[in-house]
Design a protein around this motif. Sequence first.
Motif, mmCIF file in Angstrom:
data_model
loop_
_atom_site.group_PDB
_atom_site.id
_atom_site.type_symbol
_atom_site.label_atom_id
_atom_site.label_comp_id
_atom_site.label_asym_id
_atom_site.label_seq_id
_atom_site.Cartn_x
_atom_site.Cartn_y
_atom_site.Cartn_z
ATOM 1 N N LEU A 120 -14.190 0.922 -6.418
ATOM 2 C CA LEU A 120 -13.161 -0.057 -6.068
ATOM 3 C C LEU A 120 -12.057 0.697 -5.303
ATOM 4 O O LEU A 120 -11.491 1.645 -5.819
ATOM 5 C CB LEU A 120 -12.554 -0.691 -7.330
ATOM 6 N N HIS A 121 -11.813 0.291 -4.058
ATOM 7 C CA HIS A 121 -10.763 1.010 -3.342
ATOM 8 C C HIS A 121 -10.055 0.081 -2.350
ATOM 9 O O HIS A 121 -10.588 -0.964 -1.962
ATOM 10 C CB HIS A 121 -11.330 2.221 -2.583
ATOM 11 N N LEU A 122 -8.837 0.541 -1.949
ATOM 12 C CA LEU A 122 -7.963 -0.218 -1.044
ATOM 13 C C LEU A 122 -8.291 0.148 0.405
ATOM 14 O O LEU A 122 -8.435 1.323 0.745
ATOM 15 C CB LEU A 122 -6.490 0.096 -1.323
ATOM 16 N N ILE A 123 -8.420 -0.871 1.217
ATOM 17 C CA ILE A 123 -8.712 -0.666 2.644
ATOM 18 C C ILE A 123 -7.397 -0.804 3.424
ATOM 19 O O ILE A 123 -6.567 -1.647 3.124
ATOM 20 C CB ILE A 123 -9.760 -1.681 3.130
ATOM 21 N N HIS A 124 -7.253 0.001 4.525
ATOM 22 C CA HIS A 124 -6.045 0.085 5.367
ATOM 23 C C HIS A 124 -4.881 0.726 4.624
ATOM 24 O O HIS A 124 -3.725 0.531 4.968
ATOM 25 C CB HIS A 124 -5.624 -1.284 5.893
ATOM 26 N N LEU A 125 -5.208 1.458 3.610
ATOM 27 C CA LEU A 125 -4.227 2.250 2.896
ATOM 28 C C LEU A 125 -4.841 3.601 2.589
ATOM 29 O O LEU A 125 -6.074 3.668 2.348
ATOM 30 C CB LEU A 125 -3.775 1.566 1.607
ATOM 31 N N PRO A 126 -4.093 4.710 2.538
ATOM 32 C CA PRO A 126 -2.660 4.772 2.832
ATOM 33 C C PRO A 126 -2.350 4.481 4.302
ATOM 34 O O PRO A 126 -3.233 4.642 5.148
ATOM 35 C CB PRO A 126 -2.287 6.190 2.469
ATOM 36 N N ALA A 127 -1.108 4.075 4.568
ATOM 37 C CA ALA A 127 -0.713 3.709 5.933
ATOM 38 C C ALA A 127 0.813 3.795 6.047
ATOM 39 O O ALA A 127 1.516 3.975 5.053
ATOM 40 C CB ALA A 127 -1.203 2.295 6.271
ATOM 41 N N ALA A 128 1.267 3.682 7.296
ATOM 42 C CA ALA A 128 2.709 3.653 7.580
ATOM 43 C C ALA A 128 3.008 2.417 8.406
ATOM 44 O O ALA A 128 2.224 2.050 9.292
ATOM 45 C CB ALA A 128 3.153 4.899 8.334
ATOM 46 N N SER A 129 4.119 1.771 8.132
ATOM 47 C CA SER A 129 4.477 0.535 8.825
ATOM 48 C C SER A 129 5.987 0.489 9.026
ATOM 49 O O SER A 129 6.733 1.226 8.362
ATOM 50 C CB SER A 129 3.998 -0.674 8.023
ATOM 51 N N ASN A 130 6.403 -0.363 9.943
ATOM 52 C CA ASN A 130 7.829 -0.517 10.257
ATOM 53 C C ASN A 130 8.281 -1.935 9.941
ATOM 54 O O ASN A 130 7.500 -2.893 10.050
ATOM 55 C CB ASN A 130 8.109 -0.246 11.739
ATOM 56 N N VAL A 131 9.548 -2.063 9.587
ATOM 57 C CA VAL A 131 10.159 -3.362 9.376
ATOM 58 C C VAL A 131 11.615 -3.277 9.846
ATOM 59 O O VAL A 131 12.287 -2.270 9.641
ATOM 60 C CB VAL A 131 10.085 -3.791 7.897
ATOM 61 N N ALA A 132 12.055 -4.303 10.521
ATOM 62 C CA ALA A 132 13.416 -4.302 11.066
ATOM 63 C C ALA A 132 14.421 -4.546 9.953
ATOM 64 O O ALA A 132 14.153 -5.269 8.991
ATOM 65 C CB ALA A 132 13.559 -5.380 12.150
#
Length: 846
Positions: free
Chosen positions: A19-31
């Motif tokens: 069981l694992h998380l997809i698209h993680l780890p990741a970095a994202s931006n928010v205003a």
Amino acid sequence: MQEVVILLLLLEAMSGEALHLIHLPAASNVAENSPPGTLVHKFSVNLSVSLSPVVPGFPLIINSSPLIEAFRVNRLSGTNFEVVTFGKQQLDFETGPNVFDLQIYVKDEVGVTDLQVLTVQVTDVNEPPEFQGNLADGLDLFIAERANPGFIYQVEAFDPEDTRRRAPLSYFLTSPSRSFSVSANGTLFSTTELDFEAGHRSFHLVVEVRDSGGLKASTELRVTIVNVNDEMPFFTSPTRVYSIPEELHAGTIVANVTAEDPDDDGSFPGHLLYTITTVSKYLVINQLTGTIQVAQRMDRDAGELRQNPTISLEVLVRDRPSGGQENRIQITFIVEDVNDNPATCSKFTFSIMVPERVANGTLLLDLNKFCFDSDSEAPNNTFNFTAPSGVGSSRRFLQDPADSGKIVLIGDLDYENPSNLAAGNQYTVMIQVQDVAPPYYKKNIHISILTSPENEFPLVFERPSYVFEVSETRPARTRVGQVRATDEDFPQSSITYSISSGGASPQHPNIFWINPKTGELQLVTKTDHETTPVYILRIQASNGEDTSSVTVTVNILGENDEKPMCTPNSYFLAIPVDLQVGTNIQNFKLTCTDLDSSPRSFRYTIGPGNVNSHFTLSPSAGSNVTHLLLASRFDYAGGLDKIWDYKLLVYITDDNLLSSRTKARALVETGTVTLSVKVIPHPTTIITTTPRPRVTYQILRENVYSPSAWAKKGATDVKRSKSEVVVKTIQMDTVFDGEAVDPVTGGIYEFNSKTGARKWKDPSAQKPARTEPSAQGTVPAPRKVAAGEESGLRGSTNQEGDGPSSRERARGAAPGSRSEDGKPRTLKDRNPALEDRTPPKLHAGQ
């Protein structure tokens, strides 16, 4: 937390399922300032082999660094999820954290788990300016009618992007107003006097503020015009004595005084002004509402309140604006005692000036000299000091020993050090003084340490010398140039400039003025290139500690700024009405000079007064000498001419050598000369006379006058007398049929109306008896002089022996005299006009 993660990993390994998380780890931006629910990141869950679904409530954020609830996980489907802003904590780039590390934890129903990290970067967004406090929702302002135009309110906003509030903001009124204006820095002004009775009772102004990026915000100012009242206000509050506890905070309301004005029209209830007329440092009153507030700490156990706890006030209420109506009331406050007495200091704010080169380890301040506890016994009167704090102070200042209250220097205070300049060479240290016994009262002590600069660098000019140029035609206050001196010491001291020497002329002690603040050199008066072409100045700069001097050379550029000057400047001439065209009137000569122009640059014109263009100047250009000539004959009989006295305005312009294209942009000067010309008319009085045969008539002529109209010429006999006077003798038998008064001498003369012959009237009637002419050809009879030949008329005589008195006036005309160029004169040098007239017809017998 680390043990929980290890346990989850062990459980997953034991299950043998992925069981694992997809698209993680990741970095994202928010205003920053994103609203709740803003999408930050999407991810999905890859189920284990058992396809066991994710437990409800998972995935979730089990840890956030920093620990702020700013994000949450939303379920999109059984395996798809998204991270969005939570809204519980506002994301602010300027004041809050900018990076978040979110640990996302997922678990399915069989206990399989996974943990990954999502890094969220908060990005900066340019935010519009904001109004604070009451301005954000609009503000009510009140102005008394007929108040003088001027300042009303200072509108203030701040830019969230500019935490130090250094970037300028611009303020505007969104719609023009004839009664109000707002300056660029937010100051609201009234521009006219407002009249309540004329209908100017309220205004709605929208003030807009913009930052440098063009973002803007606006707020509404509601301006109400207050009517003027003329009735005495009266108090409505019944209480006159109040009891209040000590140690109330400043601003605490302790009483409310109310009053009413009978003239109040109800449009605005707060139209009265309240003031305290007695001196009180403890209480103040709100001028608009009448509420009385605490102004400063009231200590019942010390000072004047220990002796007398009663405070008496006189409250004055008056109309607003000052309408001359007022009322007063006495109010008494009794200060009640409470249990206090914390450790205190004689002052809690210190300002220390420290030289920039002071040595480390120097004691700057000992707080024990200022702090005390008024309690009488230990441990209540025992206190200590907390460790000092303050931005940038830890590397520069220290309390040594600890808790002692002694502040010493441990760092660098060089004034020119960039890091110290960034801090403004001013540091703030905060320390608390506190009791060692309950309830542990604490007081904050603020210490401001300011570095004092020392003079380490000299004051020097930017150039070793300056050379400026200025035209001699430039007026006073013309900018000549600017000098500038600098000093590398900080802070930059104000530099004062002055002229220490030079810049004088015989007419003006000071030709130049220098702005003491900017170093700009200006003219005090116009200069003259012809008098002084170059000025050498010595300019001194001083900043209070150092002085420096520099040489400034000012070259005066020559321009055509001098008017032609002529001799004579004004003159009177008299001419006979029948003067021959082309005659140089009375040999008049005009000689002109110009300090900055060539003699060939003059151009002569006759302006107003030359009616019918009877007069002209020759030459009209190219010479510094010109003569006045008769250009056309007078015609009074035909009605063309009506003026007998001419006033000619002669213009002398120095532009003769300039081309027509150059004249449009060149400097041209014009001088003026005034000439008065009187035309002598023919005699008009006719008297019948008895003819007198064989009259000997002698005529004297001077070469400085025009041809005479006294008699027509006949046979001539020119002789040179001792006085070098040319004498013509004409023998004629003439019948004189008229007489007239000479306009110059006032004498009466007779004339022949046909031939024009004239003679003085019988001397027995008005003059002494005449003598017969002598053999030497002297003047035995009155001479005939043309009208306008003033000197000839005044010098004429009818007696023998009077002739020599006319020699001085005729010396320039006689043979043997000299012309202007110094050569001997001959008969040919005389004016030809004097010789060209037709001789008179002789009477019978001659």
